[in-house]
Scaffold this motif. Structure first.
Motif, mmCIF file in Angstrom:
data_model
loop_
_atom_site.group_PDB
_atom_site.id
_atom_site.type_symbol
_atom_site.label_atom_id
_atom_site.label_comp_id
_atom_site.label_asym_id
_atom_site.label_seq_id
_atom_site.Cartn_x
_atom_site.Cartn_y
_atom_site.Cartn_z
ATOM 1 N N LYS A 1 40.218 40.762 43.306
ATOM 2 C CA LYS A 1 40.325 40.074 41.905
ATOM 3 C C LYS A 1 41.345 40.842 40.888
ATOM 4 O O LYS A 1 41.622 40.138 39.910
ATOM 5 C CB LYS A 1 38.943 40.114 41.447
ATOM 6 C CG LYS A 1 37.845 39.417 41.940
ATOM 7 C CD LYS A 1 36.469 39.417 41.699
ATOM 8 C CE LYS A 1 35.413 38.720 42.505
ATOM 9 N NZ LYS A 1 34.170 39.218 41.871
ATOM 10 N N GLU A 2 41.502 42.057 41.111
ATOM 11 C CA GLU A 2 42.370 42.618 40.427
ATOM 12 C C GLU A 2 43.793 42.740 40.690
ATOM 13 O O GLU A 2 44.652 42.965 39.621
ATOM 14 C CB GLU A 2 42.016 44.341 40.674
ATOM 15 C CG GLU A 2 40.637 44.459 40.167
ATOM 16 C CD GLU A 2 40.543 44.681 38.504
ATOM 17 O OE1 GLU A 2 41.445 44.710 37.750
ATOM 18 O OE2 GLU A 2 39.169 44.344 37.928
ATOM 19 N N LEU A 3 44.342 42.160 41.791
ATOM 20 C CA LEU A 3 45.557 42.177 42.281
ATOM 21 C C LEU A 3 46.359 41.158 41.812
ATOM 22 O O LEU A 3 45.931 39.873 41.536
ATOM 23 C CB LEU A 3 45.592 42.343 43.677
ATOM 24 C CG LEU A 3 45.259 43.820 44.222
ATOM 25 C CD1 LEU A 3 45.019 43.725 45.701
ATOM 26 C CD2 LEU A 3 46.347 44.763 44.127
ATOM 27 N N PRO A 4 47.785 41.129 42.022
ATOM 28 C CA PRO A 4 48.443 39.857 41.553
ATOM 29 C C PRO A 4 48.202 38.499 42.393
ATOM 30 O O PRO A 4 47.959 38.842 43.730
ATOM 31 C CB PRO A 4 49.994 40.244 41.904
ATOM 32 C CG PRO A 4 50.008 41.796 41.514
ATOM 33 C CD PRO A 4 48.575 42.165 42.216
ATOM 34 N N ARG A 5 48.347 37.341 42.249
ATOM 35 C CA ARG A 5 47.797 36.400 42.787
ATOM 36 C C ARG A 5 48.870 35.565 43.511
ATOM 37 O O ARG A 5 48.447 34.454 44.073
ATOM 38 C CB ARG A 5 47.016 35.631 41.814
ATOM 39 C CG ARG A 5 45.827 36.212 41.399
ATOM 40 C CD ARG A 5 45.054 35.361 40.549
ATOM 41 N NE ARG A 5 43.680 36.250 40.209
ATOM 42 C CZ ARG A 5 42.782 35.675 39.704
ATOM 43 N NH1 ARG A 5 42.355 34.392 39.559
ATOM 44 N NH2 ARG A 5 41.637 36.358 39.213
ATOM 45 N N SER A 6 50.251 35.874 43.702
ATOM 46 C CA SER A 6 51.086 35.237 44.285
ATOM 47 C C SER A 6 52.147 36.312 44.844
ATOM 48 O O SER A 6 52.159 37.398 44.442
ATOM 49 C CB SER A 6 51.996 34.293 43.165
ATOM 50 O OG SER A 6 52.622 35.066 42.283
ATOM 51 N N PRO A 7 52.798 35.994 45.729
ATOM 52 C CA PRO A 7 53.724 36.760 46.656
ATOM 53 C C PRO A 7 54.817 37.270 45.489
ATOM 54 O O PRO A 7 55.249 38.457 45.561
ATOM 55 C CB PRO A 7 54.235 36.185 47.588
ATOM 56 C CG PRO A 7 54.044 34.737 47.428
ATOM 57 C CD PRO A 7 52.719 34.440 46.833
ATOM 58 N N SER A 8 55.340 36.450 44.675
ATOM 59 C CA SER A 8 56.314 36.863 43.541
ATOM 60 C C SER A 8 55.626 37.799 42.737
ATOM 61 O O SER A 8 56.383 38.516 42.352
ATOM 62 C CB SER A 8 57.018 35.667 42.625
ATOM 63 O OG SER A 8 55.889 34.719 42.390
ATOM 64 N N ALA A 9 54.609 37.577 42.126
ATOM 65 C CA ALA A 9 53.830 38.443 41.362
ATOM 66 C C ALA A 9 53.601 39.694 41.978
ATOM 67 O O ALA A 9 53.994 40.867 41.421
ATOM 68 C CB ALA A 9 52.751 37.915 40.663
#
Length: 201
Positions: A54-62
């Motif tokens: 839940k804490e980590l970026p949600r897309s590979p680019s992010a």
């Protein structure tokens, strides 16, 4: 079947749902499932892995845009600290890999796998840290949106079925629920089996 309904009611939450991921055949939720799989592929409490997702970026680019320290900090907020530094590294490498291999869209694994579950396992296992066990976690969850994977019950789920007094054959198990609930049943059986052994995933 009353026993199956009871299992679904008590234990039928997939790890993706627990992490707040609404699975769909779309790039972002599939990538978030891959991140969750990476987190679950270490010897760590599943609750911590879910919280970290839940804490980590949600897309590979992010994820690629984040720094190594930002990822470590995100893992730390979820108390995912035992493997935080190595996991931060692997998440960065995986974000690069998903761009290079699948152009940031994991739906392309369908074609790459030829819609063969065993081949999909091999492809998922190529991502940093995941390995065979993690690949099975991914497939168990992904069958919710990729019907061609069904029924997918790995050895963890089948051990849970045995302990729950249910059939040990994947196709017989799948017939106990509607198609959309096969992933939930697999999750329930894994949770039942792991609860009895003291393991976490």
């Amino acid at each position: 079947m009353a026993r199956v309904e009871e299992l679904l009611a008590e234990h039928g939450t997939t790890y993706a749902a627990e992490a707040g991921i609404t699975l769909a055949d779309k790039p972002q939720p599939l990538y978030r499932l891959l991140v969750l799989t990476t987190l679950l592929s270490t010897r760590i409490n599943a609750e911590l892995a879910v919280a970290a997702a839940k804490e980590l970026p949600r897309s590979p680019s992010a994820m690629r845009a984040s720094t190594w320290q930002e990822r470590v900090d995100a893992l730390g907020r979820a108390h995912y600290v035992r493997y935080d530094e190595s996991t931060s590294t692997h998440l960065g490498e995986a974000a690069d890999f998903v761009r290079e291999r699948y152009r940031d869209d994991l739906r392309r694994m369908n074609d790459a796998a030829g819609k063969d579950p065993r081949q999909l396992e091999k492809l998922v296992a190529e991502f940093p840290r995941i390995g065979r066990t993690g690949a099975q976690i991914f497939c168990r969850e992904a069958q919710a949106v990729w019907p061609w994977l069904r029924p997918y019950f790995d050895q963890r789920a089948l051990r849970g079925a045995d302990k729950a007094g249910l059939p040990g054959d994947p196709r017989r198990l799948a017939r106990l629920v509607s198609g959309d609930d096969v992933a939930r049943l697999a999750a329930a059986l894994v949770r039942v089996g792991l609860a009895k052994t003291g393991r976490r995933r």
